[in-house]
Structures are given as structure tokens and as C-alpha cells.
Design an enzyme around this catalytic site. Structure first.
Site, PDB file in Angstrom:
ATOM      1  N   GLU A 101       0.841  -1.208   0.000  1.00  0.00           N
ATOM      2  CA  GLU A 101       0.000   0.000   0.000  1.00  0.00           C
ATOM      3  C   GLU A 101       0.872   1.252   0.000  1.00  0.00           C
ATOM      4  O   GLU A 101       2.045   1.202   0.373  1.00  0.00           O
ATOM      5  CB  GLU A 101      -0.876   0.009   1.261  1.00  0.00           C
ATOM      6  CG  GLU A 101      -2.237  -0.612   1.076  1.00  0.00           C
ATOM      7  CD  GLU A 101      -3.200   0.282   0.281  1.00  0.00           C
ATOM      8  OE1 GLU A 101      -2.760   1.199  -0.443  1.00  0.00           O
ATOM      9  OE2 GLU A 101      -4.412   0.046   0.391  1.00  0.00           O
ATOM     10  N   ASP A 105      -4.142   4.733   6.760  1.00  0.00           N
ATOM     11  CA  ASP A 105      -4.729   5.880   7.444  1.00  0.00           C
ATOM     12  C   ASP A 105      -5.617   5.326   8.572  1.00  0.00           C
ATOM     13  O   ASP A 105      -5.093   4.916   9.612  1.00  0.00           O
ATOM     14  CB  ASP A 105      -5.530   6.653   6.370  1.00  0.00           C
ATOM     15  CG  ASP A 105      -5.866   8.066   6.771  1.00  0.00           C
ATOM     16  OD1 ASP A 105      -6.338   8.248   7.895  1.00  0.00           O
ATOM     17  OD2 ASP A 105      -5.679   8.993   5.967  1.00  0.00           O
ATOM     18  N   PHE A 154      -1.691  16.620   4.759  1.00  0.00           N
ATOM     19  CA  PHE A 154      -2.123  16.170   3.425  1.00  0.00           C
ATOM     20  C   PHE A 154      -0.893  15.922   2.554  1.00  0.00           C
ATOM     21  O   PHE A 154      -0.300  16.855   2.034  1.00  0.00           O
ATOM     22  CB  PHE A 154      -3.032  17.212   2.782  1.00  0.00           C
ATOM     23  CG  PHE A 154      -3.952  16.605   1.764  1.00  0.00           C
ATOM     24  CD1 PHE A 154      -3.453  15.818   0.723  1.00  0.00           C
ATOM     25  CD2 PHE A 154      -5.316  16.798   1.836  1.00  0.00           C
ATOM     26  CE1 PHE A 154      -4.288  15.242  -0.218  1.00  0.00           C
ATOM     27  CE2 PHE A 154      -6.179  16.233   0.896  1.00  0.00           C
ATOM     28  CZ  PHE A 154      -5.654  15.451  -0.125  1.00  0.00           C
TER      29      PHE A 154
HETATM   30  C1  PRP Z   1      -5.805   5.152  -0.078  1.00  0.00           C
HETATM   31  C2  PRP Z   1      -4.713   4.139   0.225  1.00  0.00           C
HETATM   32  C3  PRP Z   1      -5.434   3.054   0.962  1.00  0.00           C
HETATM   33  C4  PRP Z   1      -6.499   3.809   1.701  1.00  0.00           C
HETATM   34  C5  PRP Z   1      -6.046   4.039   3.105  1.00  0.00           C
HETATM   35  O1  PRP Z   1      -6.426   4.793  -1.264  1.00  0.00           O
HETATM   36  O2  PRP Z   1      -4.096   3.649  -0.942  1.00  0.00           O
HETATM   37  O3  PRP Z   1      -5.987   2.100   0.097  1.00  0.00           O
HETATM   38  O4  PRP Z   1      -6.689   5.068   1.042  1.00  0.00           O
HETATM   39  O5  PRP Z   1      -7.047   4.630   3.873  1.00  0.00           O
HETATM   40  P1  PRP Z   1      -7.669   3.912   5.149  1.00  0.00           P
HETATM   41  O6  PRP Z   1      -6.546   3.341   5.953  1.00  0.00           O
HETATM   42  O7  PRP Z   1      -8.356   5.062   5.857  1.00  0.00           O
HETATM   43  O8  PRP Z   1      -8.636   2.864   4.695  1.00  0.00           O
HETATM   44  P2  PRP Z   1      -7.317   5.773  -2.164  1.00  0.00           P
HETATM   45  O9  PRP Z   1      -8.767   5.458  -1.915  1.00  0.00           O
HETATM   46  O10 PRP Z   1      -6.877   7.193  -1.964  1.00  0.00           O
HETATM   47  O11 PRP Z   1      -7.007   5.276  -3.653  1.00  0.00           O
HETATM   48  P3  PRP Z   1      -5.692   5.435  -4.586  1.00  0.00           P
HETATM   49  O12 PRP Z   1      -4.642   4.511  -4.034  1.00  0.00           O
HETATM   50  O13 PRP Z   1      -6.149   5.001  -5.947  1.00  0.00           O
HETATM   51  O14 PRP Z   1      -5.258   6.886  -4.547  1.00  0.00           O
END
Ligand code: PRP
Length: 181
Positions: A101, A105, A154
Site C-alpha cells: 500500500e 490511514d 495532506f
Molecule cells: C488510499 C490508500 C489506501 C487507503 C487508506 O487509497 O491507498 O488504500 O486510502 O485509507 P484507510 O486506511 O483510511 O482505509 P485511495 O482510496 O486514496 O485510492 P488510490 O490509491 O487510488 O489513490
């Protein structure tokens, strides 16, 4: 000429710092997965830059696969449910899986993914993330490998976006508030 750098408050992590940490984590993965032919799973799209650099630095046999997911939004967030837009190509039964990943978050995405992939009977599942935003965690998820701890700011670049922009920045930067407010 407008530059993506104009939108940054500052560069948080340089190319050199990224490269050094990615090599260190690749080395640890080599030690832990030698002779295990692990399956490295990139979660699109944010992890692509990290994923590519990471696997290029691992000099052991391994497989790669990709998953595309999107979260259902704040209404069902506590369930951590995500929609799978593209699933893995192959079965993972008996494989040592490493989910790669860009950022952890709240941890809801990984909690769901771990549960979903875990039900397919892999030999093991571990989590490797570029960034760990520990202060935002709402779940018991802890990455097994991470490159950097980041504060609740951010961050964009090296795969991470705001509105699909900045993914191609080679550094990781903090976005100016006026851009996303
Ligand atoms: C981001 C990141 C994780 C998720 C983490 O993906 O890649 O998959 O958010 O957040 P969490 O721990 O609160 O669940 P995003 O939806 O931004 O997609 P991307 O990777 O295509 O930018």
C-alpha cells in the site's frame, strides 16, 4: 509555467530518502521471504511507484499481482467495506502474500482486504506500506513493514494524489491548504 511544486507547502521526503528506505525494506523482505516465492500484491493506484521500486530491489524469486478497489464512502465506513474493481488474476491458496500500500490511514481498507484475502487460504498475509499515518488509526491494523511515519498532514507525490494529481511527483510533499480547502 505552472509547476506542481507551487502547490506544495514543502517537500517532506526527498527522492534520496525514499530510495534509501525502499532499499532497506526490500532487504528485510528478501531476508524474510527467501525461498518462499512471495506474491507481492499492489493496491492500485497509489502504491504503483513504491511497488515498482520495491520489487526491483528484491533479488529473490517472487510473483506480482494487482488489485483495484474503491471505498464505499463515509456512510458505511465503519464496516470498512470496499468495492473490488479488479481482483487478483490467480488463486493465492498456499502462497505467502504481501499487500503493498501507499498509505495506512484509518486502516479500514486493509482490515477489509486482509479479511477478504485471508479467506482464500494463503500461507500467510503481511502488510507493507510506504507511509504509516498512525495518528489517524481507527482499527487494530499495524503494518508489518513501513518506510515512513507521517503526521496528520495532506501528503501527495510518489503515487499519492489529490484529485488524481501529483502522483508523478518523485518526492513526497505536503499540499498547501488553499489547494484542497
Ligand atoms: C488510499 C490508500 C489506501 C487507503 C487508506 O487509497 O491507498 O488504500 O486510502 O485509507 P484507510 O486506511 O483510511 O482505509 P485511495 O482510496 O486514496 O485510492 P488510490 O490509491 O487510488 O489513490
Amino acid at each position: 509555467m505552472s509547476s506542481m511544486y507551487d502547490d506544495l507547502k514543502y517537500v517532506l521526503i526527498t527522492k534520496e530518502q525514499i530510495s534509501e528506505r525502499v532499499k532497506a525494506i526490500a532487504g528485510r523482505l528478501e531476508d524474510d521471504y527467501r525461498d518462499k516465492n512471495p506474491l507481492m500484491v499492489a493496491i492500485l493506484k497509489g502504491s504503483v511507484m513504491f511497488f515498482s521500486d520495491l520489487v526491483k530491489n528484491m533479488k529473490i524469486p517472487l510473483g506480482i499481482d494487482f488489485m483495484a478497489i474503491s471505498s464505499y464512502g463515509s456512510g458505511t465506513r465503519s464496516s470498512g467495506e470496499v468495492r473490488v474493481n479488479k481482483d487478483l488474476d490467480k488463486k493465492i491458496e498456499g502462497r505467502h502474500v504481501i499487500i503493498v500500500e501507499d498509505i495506512v490511514d484509518s486502516g479500514y481498507t486493509l482490515m477489509y482486504l486482509k479479511r477478504m484475502l485471508g479467506s482464500r487460504n494463503p500461507a500467510s498475509i503481511k502488510i507493507c506500506t510506504l507511509l504509516d499515518k498512525k495518528s489517524r488509526r481507527e482499527t487494530p491494523i499495524t503494518p508489518d513493514y513501513y518506510c515512513f511515519d507521517v503526521a496528520d498532514e495532506f501528503v501527495v507525490g510518489y503515487g499519492l494524489d489529490y484529485s488524481e494529481k501529483y502522483r508523478n511527483l518523485p518526492e513526497i510533499g505536503v499540499l498547501k491548504e488553499e489547494i484542497y480547502q
